[in-house]
Each structure stands twice: as C-alpha cells, then as structure tokens.
Design a protein around this motif. Structure first.
Motif, short mmCIF file in Angstrom:
data_model
loop_
_atom_site.label_atom_id
_atom_site.label_comp_id
_atom_site.label_asym_id
_atom_site.label_seq_id
_atom_site.Cartn_x
_atom_site.Cartn_y
_atom_site.Cartn_z
N LEU A 23 -69.10 2.72 -3.28
CA LEU A 23 -67.56 2.58 -2.77
C LEU A 23 -66.80 3.10 -3.24
O LEU A 23 -65.42 3.18 -2.83
N ASN A 24 -66.46 2.89 -4.35
CA ASN A 24 -65.03 3.05 -5.32
C ASN A 24 -64.59 1.39 -5.38
O ASN A 24 -62.59 2.22 -4.80
N LYS A 25 -65.00 1.16 -5.36
CA LYS A 25 -64.20 -0.59 -4.65
C LYS A 25 -63.55 -1.07 -5.96
O LYS A 25 -64.27 -1.37 -7.15
N PRO A 26 -62.72 -1.71 -6.33
CA PRO A 26 -62.30 -2.62 -7.45
C PRO A 26 -62.76 -3.66 -7.48
O PRO A 26 -63.20 -4.49 -6.48
N ALA A 27 -63.53 -4.09 -8.97
CA ALA A 27 -63.59 -5.14 -9.61
C ALA A 27 -63.12 -6.46 -9.07
O ALA A 27 -61.90 -6.38 -9.19
N ALA A 28 -64.03 -7.19 -8.07
CA ALA A 28 -63.05 -8.58 -7.57
C ALA A 28 -63.32 -9.62 -8.32
O ALA A 28 -65.10 -10.12 -8.40
N ARG A 29 -62.79 -11.00 -8.32
CA ARG A 29 -63.46 -12.30 -8.87
C ARG A 29 -64.43 -12.35 -7.48
O ARG A 29 -64.14 -12.37 -6.01
N GLU A 30 -65.48 -13.60 -7.87
CA GLU A 30 -66.39 -14.25 -6.91
C GLU A 30 -65.36 -14.81 -5.84
O GLU A 30 -65.65 -15.09 -4.80
N ASP A 31 -64.16 -15.58 -6.18
CA ASP A 31 -63.44 -16.37 -5.31
C ASP A 31 -61.98 -15.94 -4.85
O ASP A 31 -61.72 -16.23 -4.38
N SER A 32 -62.40 -14.13 -4.76
CA SER A 32 -61.14 -14.13 -4.51
C SER A 32 -61.76 -13.34 -3.29
O SER A 32 -62.61 -13.49 -2.26
N ALA A 33 -60.33 -12.74 -2.47
CA ALA A 33 -59.94 -12.09 -0.56
C ALA A 33 -61.47 -10.99 -0.34
O ALA A 33 -62.08 -11.24 0.21
N GLU A 34 -61.07 -10.35 -1.63
CA GLU A 34 -62.22 -9.13 -1.67
C GLU A 34 -63.09 -9.06 -1.62
O GLU A 34 -64.53 -8.99 -0.35
N ALA A 35 -63.96 -10.90 -2.43
CA ALA A 35 -65.31 -11.28 -2.16
C ALA A 35 -66.25 -12.12 -1.01
O ALA A 35 -67.04 -11.71 -0.07
N ASP A 36 -65.29 -12.55 -0.42
CA ASP A 36 -65.08 -13.46 0.97
C ASP A 36 -65.50 -12.26 1.51
O ASP A 36 -65.60 -12.14 2.80
N LEU A 37 -64.57 -10.84 2.09
CA LEU A 37 -64.67 -10.06 3.09
C LEU A 37 -66.04 -9.25 3.05
O LEU A 37 -66.44 -9.43 4.31
N TYR A 38 -66.07 -9.28 1.71
CA TYR A 38 -67.75 -7.56 1.41
C TYR A 38 -68.53 -8.85 2.51
O TYR A 38 -69.40 -8.55 2.42
N LYS A 39 -68.58 -10.30 1.81
CA LYS A 39 -69.90 -11.78 2.77
C LYS A 39 -70.06 -11.78 3.70
O LYS A 39 -70.40 -11.37 4.53
N LEU A 40 -68.53 -11.89 4.15
CA LEU A 40 -68.39 -11.29 5.98
C LEU A 40 -69.08 -10.34 6.73
O LEU A 40 -70.07 -10.78 7.17
N LEU A 41 -68.54 -9.14 5.73
CA LEU A 41 -69.52 -7.80 6.34
C LEU A 41 -70.72 -7.79 5.74
O LEU A 41 -71.28 -7.43 6.75
N VAL A 42 -71.47 -8.05 5.13
CA VAL A 42 -72.40 -8.54 5.34
C VAL A 42 -73.85 -9.65 5.82
O VAL A 42 -74.79 -8.57 6.60
N ARG A 43 -72.84 -10.61 5.79
CA ARG A 43 -73.19 -11.38 7.16
C ARG A 43 -73.18 -10.67 8.58
O ARG A 43 -73.70 -10.65 9.57
N ASP A 44 -72.16 -10.13 8.78
CA ASP A 44 -71.52 -9.43 10.54
C ASP A 44 -73.11 -8.68 10.74
O ASP A 44 -73.60 -8.45 11.83
N LEU A 45 -73.51 -7.69 9.96
CA LEU A 45 -74.14 -6.88 9.81
C LEU A 45 -76.02 -6.89 9.74
O LEU A 45 -76.48 -6.90 10.77
N SER A 46 -75.57 -8.18 8.86
CA SER A 46 -77.48 -8.52 9.17
C SER A 46 -78.19 -9.72 10.10
O SER A 46 -79.09 -9.67 10.53
N MET A 47 -76.70 -9.99 10.47
CA MET A 47 -76.42 -11.05 11.71
C MET A 47 -76.92 -10.25 12.69
O MET A 47 -77.21 -10.32 14.39
N GLY A 48 -76.77 -9.40 13.03
CA GLY A 48 -76.06 -7.99 14.26
C GLY A 48 -77.56 -7.35 14.40
O GLY A 48 -77.35 -6.76 15.34
#
Length: 278
Positions: free
Chosen positions: A167-192
């Motif tokens: 999806l051409n997203k920029p590299a991000a640190r594990e402790d970044s807001a981008e990583a937190d958002l991505y984990k939340l998104l995957v969790r949303d779709l998994s739990m949904g």
C-alpha cells in the motif's frame, strides 16, 4: 428597503417548503422566536438556515445520483430483478443505506453503498441480514480498512508487513502512532469477522489447531511480534469474501444517464414521491 426580518420570513418559508419533511419543527421555532430575536439574531438565523437547506439539497442530490447509478446497472426486463427492487425486503435495505447518509465521508464509501444496492438487487448470494451488516461496515470502517481488505483479497496469505509495503506506506517504528493505528486496524477487522490468520482445514471444513513448537528456555526472541510482521499470513473469512463481492465489485452500467447538475434546484416533494428517501 426590505428588512432583514422580511428576508428571513421569505427565505424561511421557501426553506420550509424544501425541508418540511425532514425538519418539521423549524416553522414553529421561527414563529416562536420571531418576537424575541433582534435583527442581528434574525440575520444569523437566516444564514444558518440557508446553510442547513443547502446541506439537505446536496444530500438529496447525492442520494438521487446514487439511485440513478444503481438503476443504470440493473436489467429491468428481468422479472426477478424487478420484483426484488419492489419488495419490502429490498426497500428496507434501501432505507438503511440512506438513513445515515451524512456519515459517509468519502466518494469511495458512496461507491461501495451503490455497489451493495446494485448487487443486492441483482444477486442473492447471502441473506438480507448480512447485506445490512455490510452497510453497517461502510460506516464502521475507514477507507484504510477497505484498502487492507482489498489487498488481502488480491493476495490471500499476505503478511501484515507485505500489506503495509504494497500500500506504499512509509517505514515506521514499532513504538510509533502509525504502528499503533495499523495494529488497531488489523484487530478491528479480525474481531469483526472480516479477516483472520491463515488456518489449515480438514476434509469437513474444520479448522486444524496449530502445532506449537517447543523452544528451549532463554532462546526465544526478546521483542514482541512486529506490527509489520512478515511471518503470519492473513486471509478473508467467507463473510469478508462476500463483502468484497457486494461492496467492492462493480456491475457494468447497462444504460447511460445524465448526471445531476450541481446548480439544478431540488424539488423535495417530487423526489419523495419518486422514492428517494429524505
């Protein structure tokens, strides 16, 4: 020179002719407040009402355009399709799709609503209750969620890290807001119930438990699983695949139609009679 109060009265009456079906209390509010408002307050109310009515007109125009686009994709000579769109069940789907129209915050989501309505009229691959769930998902999830769904559909078994890169997203640190958002998104779709980690199944379709590997004490990794993990693959659930069919698959238009002009006035009464939900 006409007073601002006179302008408010004329504009208010014209506006109420447009909005009376959706906001019946406005007329009483204006009448009750007319004796208490100053000219400045009346002018302010005039501006707010103008913006409100413009918003309703824009929303109605978008609803009309969407219905026209849906109808252009259906074979109205097919008796089964004609019977379907006239049924109470389909009308219920239509009303649900337009009930929270103002919450649709992108053109991409509007297109998905159009696809759901068109596919729900042309095919019966799932129940109407599931179709209504798909409409709820349009409001619940963001365009980023749908991009991830599309990537998993195109490449079953793809990892979170590969999705992020594809999806051409920029590299991000594990402790970044981008990583937190991505984990939340995957969790949303998994739990949904939209996506899941890939699982093996037996002959009867039962999921087979993963065999856990024994790891010598002290030899495991000291870091947690990455938000951009490249090991575990993801796939769509059957519900997720049906969503792609209904919301992300576009029927080819059968007829050409003229688009609504942006400056064309809206006749709310006529539109309501024609079946466009207010």
């Amino acid at each position: 020179m006409e007073s601002s109060g006179g302008k408010l009265g004329k504009f208010g009456r014209a506006g109420l002719n447009v909005a009376s079906g959706a906001i019946p209390f406005v007329g009483g509010l204006l009448s009750a407040a007319a004796g208490y408002w100053s000219e400045a307050e009346q002018e302010h109310a005039n501006n707010m009402l103008r913006q409100w009515i413009q918003m309703l007109e824009d929303e109605l125009r978008e609803k009309g355009k969407t219905i026209a686009e849906v109808m252009a994709r259906l074979n109205m000579k097919d008796e089964e399709v004609s019977s379907r769109i006239e049924s109470e069940e389909y009308q219920s789907i239509l009303k649900k799709a337009f009930r929270n129209w103002s919450s649709i915050d992108s053109e991409s989501k509007r297109e998905k609503i159009r696809n759901i309505l068109a596919n729900a009229a042309a095919t019966r691959l799932t129940s109407d209750d599931v179709v209504k769930l798909f409409i709820d998902w349009i409001d619940l999830y963001s365009d980023f969620h749908f991009e991830v769904i599309g990537e998993i559909y195109r490449k079953p078994g793809v990892t979170r890290g590969a999705i992020w890169r594809n999806l051409n997203k920029p590299a991000a640190r594990e402790d970044s807001a981008e990583a937190d958002l991505y984990k939340l998104l995957v969790r949303d779709l998994s739990m949904g119930g939209v996506i899941r980690q890939h699982r093996e199944t037996d002959y009867y379709g039962n999921f087979v438990k993963k065999q856990t590997k024994s790891v010598p004490k002290g030899s495991g990794s000291r870091t947690m699983v990455s938000a951009f993990d490249n090991e575990e693959g993801y796939e769509l659930t059957d519900l997720g695949k049906q969503f792609v069919h209904y919301a992300m698959t576009e029927l080819t238009p059968r007829i050409a139609f003229s688009e609504f002009k942006s400056d064309e006035p809206i006749d709310t009464a006529a539109a309501t009679q024609a079946g466009v939900p207010a």
